[in-house]
Scaffold this motif. Sequence first.
Motif, PDB file in Angstrom:
ATOM      1  N   UNK A 146       5.802   3.151 -14.315  1.00  0.00           N
ATOM      2  CA  UNK A 146       6.273   4.295 -13.547  1.00  0.00           C
ATOM      3  C   UNK A 146       6.835   3.753 -12.242  1.00  0.00           C
ATOM      4  N   UNK A 147       7.866   4.377 -11.740  1.00  0.00           N
ATOM      5  CA  UNK A 147       8.447   3.984 -10.464  1.00  0.00           C
ATOM      6  C   UNK A 147       8.070   5.023  -9.416  1.00  0.00           C
ATOM      7  N   UNK A 148       7.369   4.568  -8.372  1.00  0.00           N
ATOM      8  CA  UNK A 148       7.009   5.435  -7.254  1.00  0.00           C
ATOM      9  C   UNK A 148       8.123   5.379  -6.223  1.00  0.00           C
ATOM     10  N   UNK A 149       8.713   6.523  -5.902  1.00  0.00           N
ATOM     11  CA  UNK A 149       9.741   6.594  -4.861  1.00  0.00           C
ATOM     12  C   UNK A 149       9.075   7.114  -3.586  1.00  0.00           C
ATOM     13  N   UNK A 150       9.051   6.291  -2.563  1.00  0.00           N
ATOM     14  CA  UNK A 150       8.355   6.648  -1.323  1.00  0.00           C
ATOM     15  C   UNK A 150       9.140   6.129  -0.129  1.00  0.00           C
ATOM     16  N   UNK A 151       9.611   7.043   0.714  1.00  0.00           N
ATOM     17  CA  UNK A 151      10.295   6.647   1.943  1.00  0.00           C
ATOM     18  C   UNK A 151      11.498   5.751   1.727  1.00  0.00           C
ATOM     19  N   UNK A 152      12.254   6.003   0.678  1.00  0.00           N
ATOM     20  CA  UNK A 152      13.452   5.218   0.431  1.00  0.00           C
ATOM     21  C   UNK A 152      13.216   3.922  -0.320  1.00  0.00           C
ATOM     22  N   UNK A 153      11.970   3.624  -0.675  1.00  0.00           N
ATOM     23  CA  UNK A 153      11.647   2.412  -1.425  1.00  0.00           C
ATOM     24  C   UNK A 153      11.126   2.768  -2.813  1.00  0.00           C
ATOM     25  N   UNK A 154      11.322   1.861  -3.760  1.00  0.00           N
ATOM     26  CA  UNK A 154      10.842   2.057  -5.128  1.00  0.00           C
ATOM     27  C   UNK A 154       9.780   1.007  -5.446  1.00  0.00           C
ATOM     28  N   UNK A 155       8.673   1.449  -6.036  1.00  0.00           N
ATOM     29  CA  UNK A 155       7.560   0.558  -6.367  1.00  0.00           C
ATOM     30  C   UNK A 155       7.228   0.737  -7.845  1.00  0.00           C
ATOM     31  N   UNK A 156       7.195  -0.366  -8.589  1.00  0.00           N
ATOM     32  CA  UNK A 156       6.875  -0.321 -10.007  1.00  0.00           C
ATOM     33  C   UNK A 156       5.362  -0.416 -10.208  1.00  0.00           C
ATOM     34  N   UNK A 181       0.858  -1.180   0.000  1.00  0.00           N
ATOM     35  CA  UNK A 181       0.000   0.000   0.000  1.00  0.00           C
ATOM     36  C   UNK A 181       0.896   1.233   0.000  1.00  0.00           C
ATOM     37  N   UNK A 182       0.731   2.084  -1.019  1.00  0.00           N
ATOM     38  CA  UNK A 182       1.525   3.310  -1.125  1.00  0.00           C
ATOM     39  C   UNK A 182       0.557   4.487  -1.161  1.00  0.00           C
ATOM     40  N   UNK A 183       0.489   5.232  -0.074  1.00  0.00           N
ATOM     41  CA  UNK A 183      -0.396   6.396  -0.023  1.00  0.00           C
ATOM     42  C   UNK A 183       0.158   7.513  -0.905  1.00  0.00           C
ATOM     43  N   UNK A 184      -0.742   8.270  -1.525  1.00  0.00           N
ATOM     44  CA  UNK A 184      -0.297   9.412  -2.320  1.00  0.00           C
ATOM     45  C   UNK A 184       0.629  10.308  -1.484  1.00  0.00           C
ATOM     46  N   UNK A 185       0.215  10.570  -0.243  1.00  0.00           N
ATOM     47  CA  UNK A 185       0.950  11.508   0.605  1.00  0.00           C
ATOM     48  C   UNK A 185       2.358  11.029   0.942  1.00  0.00           C
ATOM     49  N   UNK A 186       2.633   9.727   0.796  1.00  0.00           N
ATOM     50  CA  UNK A 186       3.951   9.190   1.128  1.00  0.00           C
ATOM     51  C   UNK A 186       4.916   9.195  -0.048  1.00  0.00           C
ATOM     52  N   UNK A 187       4.416   9.511  -1.245  1.00  0.00           N
ATOM     53  CA  UNK A 187       5.268   9.488  -2.439  1.00  0.00           C
ATOM     54  C   UNK A 187       6.142  10.740  -2.476  1.00  0.00           C
ATOM     55  N   UNK A 188       7.430  10.551  -2.701  1.00  0.00           N
ATOM     56  CA  UNK A 188       8.371  11.666  -2.841  1.00  0.00           C
ATOM     57  C   UNK A 188       8.412  12.159  -4.284  1.00  0.00           C
ATOM     58  N   UNK A 189       8.628  11.223  -5.195  1.00  0.00           N
ATOM     59  CA  UNK A 189       8.647  11.575  -6.613  1.00  0.00           C
ATOM     60  C   UNK A 189       8.404  10.324  -7.442  1.00  0.00           C
ATOM     61  N   UNK A 190       8.125  10.536  -8.718  1.00  0.00           N
ATOM     62  CA  UNK A 190       7.791   9.448  -9.631  1.00  0.00           C
ATOM     63  C   UNK A 190       8.606   9.616 -10.900  1.00  0.00           C
ATOM     64  N   UNK A 191       9.154   8.538 -11.403  1.00  0.00           N
ATOM     65  CA  UNK A 191       9.901   8.609 -12.657  1.00  0.00           C
ATOM     66  C   UNK A 191       9.352   7.609 -13.669  1.00  0.00           C
ATOM     67  N   UNK A 192       9.466   7.955 -14.942  1.00  0.00           N
ATOM     68  CA  UNK A 192       9.039   7.070 -16.012  1.00  0.00           C
ATOM     69  C   UNK A 192      10.041   5.933 -16.160  1.00  0.00           C
ATOM     70  N   UNK A 193       9.521   4.715 -16.366  1.00  0.00           N
ATOM     71  CA  UNK A 193      10.361   3.536 -16.561  1.00  0.00           C
ATOM     72  C   UNK A 193       9.750   2.691 -17.668  1.00  0.00           C
ATOM     73  N   UNK A 194      10.020   3.066 -18.937  1.00  0.00           N
ATOM     74  CA  UNK A 194       9.436   2.398 -20.098  1.00  0.00           C
ATOM     75  C   UNK A 194       7.910   2.422 -19.989  1.00  0.00           C
ATOM     76  N   UNK A 195       7.282   1.248 -19.949  1.00  0.00           N
ATOM     77  CA  UNK A 195       5.824   1.190 -19.873  1.00  0.00           C
ATOM     78  C   UNK A 195       5.313   1.287 -18.435  1.00  0.00           C
TER      79      UNK A 195
END
Length: 239
Positions: A160-170, A144-158
């Motif tokens: 997106x990688x969610x960067x939240x609290x030191x973790x990356x979620x595809x 579970x990744x809350x919107x409020x916990x996301x630091x930034x998001x980057x494009x990764x081909x098809x």
Amino acid sequence: MSGHPAPLRAVIVDDEPLARSNVALLLARDATVQVVGQYGSGEEALPALAALQPDLVFLDIEMPECDGFELLERVGPAPPFAIVFVTAHHQFALRAFEVGALDYLLKPYDDARFARVLERVKARLRVPGETRRFIVKNAGSLDVVRYADIDWIEASDYYATLHAGGRAHMLRRSLAELESLLAPHGFQRIHRSAIVNMERVRSLEIRADGEYEVVLDGPHRLRMSRRYRKAVVEKLAVE
């Protein structure tokens, strides 16, 4: 003039008349919700959703001609309403949360279960940025990744990688789709391949070549395209 907020406007979309009437009956018990439309198919509901502008849609998944997922695809990448899927099929749960559903109500349900879901949804709608979230499938778990916990998001081909609290979620969503979805919740695109949570922005720094970098809380420094500079500065000034 009344000090009470306007009721949440709800629409019910289900091809089973009994299922529609049951949801409507349960919603009628709550004075903070008003049913403004009931529809028996996605095709029938599509123009009505644009006209009625509901806050909340109770949506069946398996319907002839246009199912619940197809309906949302035709509405667009960032529906202007909250979604509660109501279905007899548990296997659709992950996909439902991936497309932004606030909750998932499995048939058959009792009155108490429906009431709990409704209260949870109303709470999330009252504080949308804090409680809306993504459900991300990782190895052996659903995170579970809350919107409020996301630091930034980057494009990764098809993806997106969610960067939240030191973790990356595809997440299998395009950056354009996420930009539309998250803009009302304090996020801003800064580059064709990056979106940031403006609450995480500590400063903007000008490099020797005149380009800007966005400095976030923590170690991240992200390049900002000139085309987004004005929007970023204006958003920082307002917020």
